[in-house]
Structure formats: structure tokens, C-alpha cells
Motif scaffolding. Structure first.
Motif, PDB file in Angstrom:
ATOM      1  N   ILE A 146      -8.677 -16.525  -8.336  1.00 41.99           N
ATOM      2  CA  ILE A 146      -7.283 -16.403  -7.913  1.00 41.99           C
ATOM      3  C   ILE A 146      -6.367 -16.657  -9.114  1.00 41.99           C
ATOM      4  CG2 ILE A 146      -5.468 -17.447  -6.497  1.00 41.99           C
ATOM      5  CD1 ILE A 146      -7.541 -17.907  -4.324  1.00 41.99           C
ATOM      6  N   GLY A 147      -5.467 -15.738  -9.325  1.00 46.15           N
ATOM      7  CA  GLY A 147      -4.539 -15.845 -10.442  1.00 46.15           C
ATOM      8  C   GLY A 147      -4.994 -15.156 -11.710  1.00 46.15           C
ATOM      9  N   THR A 148      -6.157 -14.470 -11.655  1.00 43.32           N
ATOM     10  CA  THR A 148      -6.686 -13.803 -12.858  1.00 43.32           C
ATOM     11  C   THR A 148      -6.487 -12.297 -12.823  1.00 43.32           C
ATOM     12  OG1 THR A 148      -8.915 -13.466 -11.971  1.00 43.32           O
ATOM     13  CG2 THR A 148      -8.448 -15.606 -13.017  1.00 43.32           C
ATOM     14  N   ASP A 149      -5.808 -11.790 -11.815  1.00 42.79           N
ATOM     15  CA  ASP A 149      -5.667 -10.344 -11.618  1.00 42.79           C
ATOM     16  C   ASP A 149      -7.031  -9.700 -11.413  1.00 42.79           C
ATOM     17  OD1 ASP A 149      -2.903 -10.459 -11.837  1.00 42.79           O
ATOM     18  OD2 ASP A 149      -2.937 -10.077 -13.986  1.00 42.79           O
ATOM     19  N   ALA A 150      -7.873 -10.355 -10.641  1.00 38.16           N
ATOM     20  CA  ALA A 150      -9.201  -9.830 -10.348  1.00 38.16           C
ATOM     21  C   ALA A 150      -9.099  -8.565  -9.503  1.00 38.16           C
ATOM     22  CB  ALA A 150     -10.018 -10.895  -9.612  1.00 38.16           C
ATOM     23  N   PHE A 151     -10.205  -7.834  -9.427  1.00 39.98           N
ATOM     24  CA  PHE A 151     -10.242  -6.593  -8.660  1.00 39.98           C
ATOM     25  C   PHE A 151      -9.851  -6.861  -7.205  1.00 39.98           C
ATOM     26  CE2 PHE A 151     -12.765  -3.572  -6.008  1.00 39.98           C
ATOM     27  CZ  PHE A 151     -12.070  -2.417  -6.361  1.00 39.98           C
ATOM     28  N   GLN A 152      -8.895  -6.107  -6.728  1.00 36.35           N
ATOM     29  CA  GLN A 152      -8.370  -6.198  -5.357  1.00 36.35           C
ATOM     30  C   GLN A 152      -7.824  -7.586  -5.028  1.00 36.35           C
ATOM     31  OE1 GLN A 152     -11.212  -4.478  -2.519  1.00 36.35           O
ATOM     32  NE2 GLN A 152     -10.276  -2.479  -2.862  1.00 36.35           N
ATOM     33  N   GLU A 153      -7.247  -8.242  -6.037  1.00 37.00           N
ATOM     34  CA  GLU A 153      -6.548  -9.498  -5.779  1.00 37.00           C
ATOM     35  C   GLU A 153      -5.065  -9.228  -5.574  1.00 37.00           C
ATOM     36  OE1 GLU A 153      -5.169 -13.725  -7.838  1.00 37.00           O
ATOM     37  OE2 GLU A 153      -6.271 -12.248  -9.025  1.00 37.00           O
ATOM     38  N   CYS A 154      -4.473  -9.899  -4.630  1.00 37.63           N
ATOM     39  CA  CYS A 154      -3.018  -9.955  -4.527  1.00 37.63           C
ATOM     40  C   CYS A 154      -2.643 -11.289  -3.902  1.00 37.63           C
ATOM     41  CB  CYS A 154      -2.446  -8.784  -3.711  1.00 37.63           C
ATOM     42  SG  CYS A 154      -2.717  -8.892  -1.942  1.00 37.63           S
ATOM     43  N   ASP A 155      -1.419 -11.677  -4.101  1.00 40.56           N
ATOM     44  CA  ASP A 155      -0.935 -12.951  -3.573  1.00 40.56           C
ATOM     45  C   ASP A 155      -0.567 -12.762  -2.113  1.00 40.56           C
ATOM     46  OD1 ASP A 155       0.183 -15.397  -3.038  1.00 40.56           O
ATOM     47  OD2 ASP A 155       1.913 -15.142  -4.373  1.00 40.56           O
ATOM     48  N   THR A 156      -1.563 -12.752  -1.244  1.00 43.08           N
ATOM     49  CA  THR A 156      -1.331 -12.484   0.173  1.00 43.08           C
ATOM     50  C   THR A 156      -0.424 -13.542   0.801  1.00 43.08           C
ATOM     51  OG1 THR A 156      -3.468 -11.376   0.360  1.00 43.08           O
ATOM     52  CG2 THR A 156      -2.462 -12.149   2.405  1.00 43.08           C
ATOM     53  N   VAL A 157      -0.633 -14.794   0.445  1.00 40.55           N
ATOM     54  CA  VAL A 157       0.209 -15.857   0.988  1.00 40.55           C
ATOM     55  C   VAL A 157       1.664 -15.647   0.567  1.00 40.55           C
ATOM     56  CG1 VAL A 157       0.713 -18.324   0.859  1.00 40.55           C
ATOM     57  CG2 VAL A 157      -1.628 -17.557   1.247  1.00 40.55           C
ATOM     58  N   GLY A 158       1.874 -15.327  -0.696  1.00 46.32           N
ATOM     59  CA  GLY A 158       3.239 -15.090  -1.164  1.00 46.32           C
ATOM     60  C   GLY A 158       3.869 -13.864  -0.528  1.00 46.32           C
ATOM     61  N   ILE A 159       3.095 -12.789  -0.409  1.00 43.77           N
ATOM     62  CA  ILE A 159       3.615 -11.539   0.139  1.00 43.77           C
ATOM     63  C   ILE A 159       4.000 -11.692   1.602  1.00 43.77           C
ATOM     64  CG2 ILE A 159       2.921  -9.185   0.806  1.00 43.77           C
ATOM     65  CD1 ILE A 159       1.301  -9.103  -1.819  1.00 43.77           C
ATOM     66  N   THR A 160       3.213 -12.455   2.358  1.00 40.18           N
ATOM     67  CA  THR A 160       3.448 -12.561   3.803  1.00 40.18           C
ATOM     68  C   THR A 160       4.277 -13.779   4.200  1.00 40.18           C
ATOM     69  OG1 THR A 160       1.347 -13.759   4.158  1.00 40.18           O
ATOM     70  CG2 THR A 160       1.295 -11.346   4.299  1.00 40.18           C
ATOM     71  N   ARG A 161       4.687 -14.565   3.232  1.00 37.74           N
ATOM     72  CA  ARG A 161       5.406 -15.802   3.561  1.00 37.74           C
ATOM     73  C   ARG A 161       6.662 -15.531   4.387  1.00 37.74           C
ATOM     74  NH1 ARG A 161       5.249 -18.283  -1.130  1.00 37.74           N
ATOM     75  NH2 ARG A 161       3.582 -19.670  -0.459  1.00 37.74           N
ATOM     76  N   HIS A 162       7.388 -14.460   4.068  1.00 37.93           N
ATOM     77  CA  HIS A 162       8.664 -14.217   4.738  1.00 37.93           C
ATOM     78  C   HIS A 162       8.559 -13.218   5.875  1.00 37.93           C
ATOM     79  CE1 HIS A 162      10.613 -16.663   1.757  1.00 37.93           C
ATOM     80  NE2 HIS A 162      10.060 -15.954   0.796  1.00 37.93           N
ATOM     81  N   CYS A 163       7.365 -12.756   6.200  1.00 40.56           N
ATOM     82  CA  CYS A 163       7.224 -11.820   7.321  1.00 40.56           C
ATOM     83  C   CYS A 163       6.173 -12.304   8.320  1.00 40.56           C
ATOM     84  CB  CYS A 163       6.897 -10.409   6.832  1.00 40.56           C
ATOM     85  SG  CYS A 163       5.336 -10.258   5.937  1.00 40.56           S
ATOM     86  N   SER A 164       5.830 -13.583   8.262  1.00 32.84           N
ATOM     87  CA  SER A 164       4.893 -14.156   9.229  1.00 32.84           C
ATOM     88  C   SER A 164       5.448 -15.478   9.723  1.00 32.84           C
ATOM     89  CB  SER A 164       3.513 -14.363   8.592  1.00 32.84           C
ATOM     90  OG  SER A 164       3.586 -15.296   7.528  1.00 32.84           O
ATOM     91  N   LYS A 165       4.935 -15.914  10.854  1.00 31.56           N
ATOM     92  CA  LYS A 165       5.374 -17.206  11.378  1.00 31.56           C
ATOM     93  C   LYS A 165       4.839 -18.338  10.507  1.00 31.56           C
ATOM     94  CE  LYS A 165       5.615 -19.846  15.679  1.00 31.56           C
ATOM     95  NZ  LYS A 165       5.275 -19.873  17.126  1.00 31.56           N
ATOM     96  N   HIS A 166       3.635 -18.168   9.996  1.00 28.71           N
ATOM     97  CA  HIS A 166       3.038 -19.142   9.086  1.00 28.71           C
ATOM     98  C   HIS A 166       1.850 -18.461   8.412  1.00 28.71           C
ATOM     99  CE1 HIS A 166       2.687 -23.158   7.491  1.00 28.71           C
ATOM    100  NE2 HIS A 166       1.416 -23.260   7.847  1.00 28.71           N
ATOM    101  N   ASN A 167       1.429 -18.989   7.274  1.00 27.32           N
ATOM    102  CA  ASN A 167       0.211 -18.469   6.672  1.00 27.32           C
ATOM    103  C   ASN A 167      -0.558 -19.588   5.972  1.00 27.32           C
ATOM    104  OD1 ASN A 167       1.625 -18.822   4.237  1.00 27.32           O
ATOM    105  ND2 ASN A 167       2.059 -16.637   3.999  1.00 27.32           N
TER     106      ASN A 167
END
Length: 592
Positions: A118-139
Motif C-alpha cells: 500500500i502506497g507503492t503504486d502497486a498493480f491495481q492499487e488505489c486509495d479506496t478508503v480515500g476515494i470512498t470517504r465522501h460517498c459512503s456512510k463509513h469505510n
């Protein structure tokens, strides 16, 4: 804070993936909508080794979330989604946002690269928690296999309590593979900060009853929160309306909570609501808002919204109250519990319905406008007539109706009468094209014997048309009824009204042959082109036991009326083309 299990199961040791599947089974999950990928293969292997939970393989992750939404909205149970990391998670974001805005209970399980990457730009990595923080009730980002079970239980609790919504659980691959003994696995996470509202304060209910009893022009403004509160809440709304004699209107998301056949029903309110609903809201002396949030499509111009009324707002979400419209009596409570308390107090105090005859005389005058009327035609199928005939031919079967987004969605809301909750599935807050077909698939899985129809537009249906294959794979007899006018109809309508009919990129110059496309997917395809063939085409659709796609060719330039122009007031409705309410002033005319 973690609460540990009893130590009697210390000998058991399971992988994070196995703890996940065991917990989903424990929570009564019957379907998981998903699409496999490298970062979730341990979970898919655990699914393969059990027989209780059924996985539904969709054709794109966005379809998985919408299908879970349809399942949740029609059954009242939370939907579960499983997608891989990176593009799997990002493809799900639109559906997650849709569920957030419409308060749909979902648990979305996303794969993630191993924690060491996590944080190395690995294959198929994305910041899912960051991306969904403002469009989910919680993550959550789960970092140890011992945390999986408790996190899943907590996620379901959050998704289904209070104001429902989507909860995202991000599961790194190494957490899925690593094992944890049972004595290290807590039962639950004690969440100190989350305390959803339940019963209302008795003093607030007392005040609401006095305001209701004193009102001479009351109206109940209801929303999807009543449906989310369960079938009992809809029953209680009907009981309260009968006791008070007040009229009832609803948002798009609240249709079905109150029966359309009731003489107290005013129809939907807002931008494409009825004249009587919008005028009643404008002239009321008391608005009782239950499970709705005063959004812009309902209020119109805020400074002109119901200027002479007192306002009561009942909502389980404290943040929704006084956000858009200041109210006189806020009640933070579950809609069902609040309705029960209102009824109990009304009866305990010996209240009776006041004399609302003058109010109903006003309402009948507005009803006489027949704002949902439309031009008749023998030469072409009017889309409103197609919807009305579809309702007339299916009403005895109490169908579940989903929609895509656009003119057809509004026509369905206006002309398909709903008597019960959980029968109307649509994308309200986000307005997501491509919602209807996968939502219909989810609803059909939730009730295999139901008649499920997606009312679609020819543009919107193509957003997730690949899910036709999902319906075939699981032998789901969903029906898709396309109102084909060859335009992105709502875009074209706005261009006609506000951009001098400059139809910039709203015409679909290359459409598929929907009948042949249906047949290619293994569906039955039907085309209806003339008004006199409408009944036969709908009948053929209903008689076929499998999935059917109907290409109903409708009038190309029909507009959806009534309509409140953006930024206008309720009194400034356009009732039909070339017809404007007499109260519409020059400033309002300039808006259109």
C-alpha cells in the motif's frame, strides 16, 4: 475497542477470507453481487468451498452495486457487493454514491493489494478508503485477519441502522490469506461515537400534535425515509392520514409509501410533480415533512418555498434538519417510531380531524387543472399513454418497477400508480443512467415470483446493457420496456426550453436494433410502433416466461410536463407546451 469471543473455540483457526464468508452467512446474507479479480481470489476460493451464499456474477462492477441496490430497496435487506482492487473499486464508486444519496443499505467488499505494498503504486492499487470517504456512510481498511469478522458485523450495523447507506470494507490480499485463531477474533467493535436516533422526544410529539390539530391547511410531505423505516411505517402513515384528514404528497423516492388510489393522495411534488401537490405545498399553513430532506428538486426557489407555513421535520438524520430549509419543530427520530408516537398521542388526547373542507375545495380546484394530461395522438404512441397502459395491464400483479434516468423516469413516476412500498426502484439523488436493468435483476433475485419491469430510455439502457447476460445466466425473467424516442429526452427538453432548441449532441444517430440485440443475448425481443399495437405488444411481453426487451417507439419530441423551471417557485409551473400558469411572472418566464 474490541470485545473478545469466549475461549471455547480456541482450537479453530481460519483465514481472513473464511472469517469473512462465515460472518456473511451468520448475518443471513443470501446473495453477493460481484466480479472476481486478483486481489479478491482468496475470497472467491472461500465462496467456492461453501454452498449457502449465492454469488451473482455481473458483467461490470457498476452493475453489481446497482443490482445490490435493487435487491436492498425491494426486500428491505442489505445488499452485498464484492469487487477487486483498483478498477474494480473505482467502477463501483458511482453505485456507492448513488446508494449514499438515496440511503440504500449496502456493504461493499473491495479487494486491496497486500498491506506491505500500500502506497507503492502497486498493480491495481488505489486509495479506496480515500476515494470512498465522501460517498459512503463509513469505510474501513482491515489490517489483520482477526479484525475481519467484527468489522463486517459493524459494517452491517452501520449500513442498516439510522439513515441507511453504503459501507465500504477494504480487504488487503494478505489479510484474506493470513489466518487467525478464534480466541483472537472479537465478536464486535464497540463503536462509541455512533448512536442512531430511535424514538422521538415526547415533548416534540406533543407539540407536533397541537400544531396538527390547529392547522387548517396541513399537508404531509413524505419521502424515502418512510420506506426505509419498513412496511409498518407505511401502514402508520396511512393511519395518521386517515385520522387527520390531511392530504399527502411525496418525493420521487417516497412513491408507494401512501397508496395512489387514496383520495388524500396529491401525487408526487417537485420539479415534475402535480399542480395540486406543488400548490398545496405553497399554500399550506403546516407542512409535516417525514423522511425527506427538502432537496432542490422539491423546493424550487428557496425564498419562495411555502412562505406562509409552519414546518415540522421528522428525520432520523440530524444533519438533514435545517440544512436547506429552516423548520419550526425539528424531530430527530426513526420515521416509523415517530409515526407510531403521533398516532398514539393523537388518540390519547382525543383529537379528531378538523374541518378541512375549505382546504379540500382549494385542492380540488387545483386538481381540475389535470396537470398530468397530455396531447392525444392516433398517429404515434405518446410515451405517457404507453406508461399508463402498462400500468393498467399489470396493476393486478403488483409489479416491481425500476427505471433508468430521464424523461421516461419522470413519466413513470407520474403515470404508474403505486399502492405499496418497495415496488418503485429508481435513482433519485444522483440520477444515475444505467441503474434500472441491474436494479431489476437484484429485485428479481429478491423475489423470484414477482413481475419486475425496467422502464427505460433507449440512451440510458445502453449504460449497463451488458447485464442482459446476467439475467440469462441466472434465468431471471426481467422485462425491459424501452420508450424509444431516439433522443436523450430530458437533455433535449431542457435544450428546447432554455437553449432555443439547439439540440447539441442529444440525438442518438446510431442506435442498435434492440429486438435483434435482445435475441443475441438470449432474450425475447418485441417492437411496438403503432398505438393500435400497444396492448398486443405488452400482452406478449407479459405472457413470455423469460426475459423480454420491448422497443416501444414513441413520439420523438414529447416533453415531460408539468415542470418547474430550475430556480423557479412552485407557483411558476409550466403545465404544457405553450401553456404557463397564470401566476407565472416575467422573471419566471425569463428562466425558460
Amino acid at each position: 475497542m474490541l470485545t473478545e469471543r469466549p475461549t471455547e473455540d480456541k482450537a479453530q483457526e481460519k483465514s481472513g477470507a473464511d472469517w469473512l464468508i462465515e460472518t456473511l452467512d451468520e448475518l443471513g446474507v443470501e446473495f453477493v453481487f460481484g466480479y472476481p479479480g486478483g486481489a479478491v481470489l482468496p475470497i472467491y476460493d472461500a465462496l467456492f468451498r461453501q454452498e449457502r451464499i449465492r454469488h451473482i456474477l455481473v458483467r461490470q462492477e457498476g452493475g453489481a452495486v446497482h443490482a445490490a441496490e435493487g435487491y436492498a430497496r425491494s426486500t428491505g435487506r442489505p445488499g452485498v457487493v464484492l469487487v477487486t482492487s483498483g478498477p474494480g473499486a473505482t467502477n463501483a464508486v458511482t453505485g456507492i454514491t448513488d446508494a449514499w444519496l438515496d440511503s440504500i443499505p449496502l456493504v461493499i467488499l473491495t479487494g486491496q493489494v497486500p498491506t506491505s505494498l500500500i502506497g507503492t503504486d502497486a498493480f491495481q492499487e488505489c486509495d479506496t478508503v480515500g476515494i470512498t470517504r465522501h460517498c459512503s456512510k463509513h469505510n474501513y481498511l482491515v489490517r489483520h485477519p482477526a479484525e475481519v469478522a467484527a468489522t463486517i458485523r459493524e459494517a452491517f450495523h452501520l449500513a442498516t441502522s439510522g439513515r441507511p447507506g453504503p459501507v465500504v470494507v477494504d480487504l488487503p490480499k494478505n489479510v484474506q490469506v493470513a489466518s487467525a485463531p478464534a480466541d483472537t477474533v472479537p465478536d464486535r467493535i464497540a463503536h462509541r461515537g455512533y448512536r442512531p436516533a430511535g424514538a422521538p422526544a415526547s415533548a416534540d410529539i406533543d407539540s407536533a400534535i397541537e400544531m396538527l390539530a390547529a392547522a387548517t391547511r396541513p399537508v404531509f410531505y413524505t419521502g424515502g425515509g418512510i420506506i426505509n423505516a419498513g412496511p409498518e411505517a407505511s401502514r402508520l402513515l396511512r393511519e395518521l392520514a386517515a385520522l387527520t384528514g390531511a392530504p399527502v404528497t411525496s418525493t420521487l423516492m417516497g412513491l408507494g409509501a401512501f397508496p395512489a388510489s387514496s383520495p388524500q393522495w396529491l401525487g408526487m411534488l417537485g420539479m415534475h410533480g402535480t399542480y395540486e401537490a406543488n400548490m398545496a405545498m405553497n399554500r399550506a399553513d403546516l407542512i409535516v415533512c417525514i423522511g425527506a430532506r427538502f432537496d432542490d428538486r422539491v423546493t424550487g426557489r428557496l425564498d419562495a418555498f411555502s412562505p406562509g407555513s409552519m414546518k415540522i421535520h421528522i428525520d432520523v438524520d440530524r444533519s438533514s434538519i435545517n440544512k436547506n430549509v429552516r423548520v419550526d419543530l425539528p424531530i430527530v427520530a426513526d420515521a416509523g417510531q415517530a409515526l407510531a408516537a403521533l398516532i398514539e398521542t393523537w388518540r390519547a388526547r382525543g383529537k379528531t380531524a378538523g374541518n378541512l373542507s375549505h382546504w379540500w375545495t382549494m385542492i380540488e380546484g387545483w386538481r381540475a387543472k389535470k396537470s398530468l394530461s397530455y396531447p392525444a395522438s392516433r398517429a404515434e404512441i405518446m410515451p405517457q399513454a404507453a406508461i399508463r397502459r402498462l400500468w393498467e395491464m399489470t396493476r393486478e400483479r403488483h409489479p416491481i418497477i425500476s427505471t433508468e434516468v430521464g424523461q421516461h423516469q419522470m413519466w413513470a413516476a407520474q403515470h404508474f400508480d403505486f399502492e405499496d412500498p418497495n415496488k418503485w426502484l429508481t435513482s433519485g439523488g444522483l440520477g444515475t443512467m444505467g441503474y434500472g436493468l441491474p436494479a431489476a435483476i437484484g429485485a428479481q433475485l429478491g423475489d423470484p415470483e414477482a413481475l419486475v419491469i425496467d422502464i427505460a430510455g433507449e440512451a440510458s439502457i445502453q449504460m449497463n446493457i451488458q447485464e442482459m447476460a446476467t439475467a440469462v445466466q441466472y434465468r431471471l425473467p426481467v422485462k425491459v420496456f424501452i420508450l424509444n424516442n431516439e433522443y436523450m429526452g430530458m437533455v433535449r427538453q431542457w435544450q428546447e426550453l432554455t437553449y432555443a432548441s439547439r439540440y447539441s449532441e442529444s440525438y442518438s444517430a446510431a442506435l442498435p436494433d434492440f429486438v435483434r440485440l435482445a435475441e443475441a443475448y438470449g432474450w425475447k425481443g418485441i417492437r411496438i410502433e403503432r398505438p393500435e399495437d400497444l396492448d398486443a405488444g405488452i400482452g406478449e411481453m407479459l405472457d413470455y416466461a423469460g426475459p423480454v426487451m420491448v422497443d416501444c417507439r414513441v413520439a420523438k419530441l414529447a416533453n415531460c410536463f408539468p415542470m418547474i423551471p430550475s430556480g423557479a417557485a412552485h407557483t411558476e409551473m409550466i403545465l404544457q407546451a405553450n401553456e404557463v400558469s397564470g401566476e407565472m411572472d416575467d422573471e419566471a418566464k425569463a428562466l425558460v
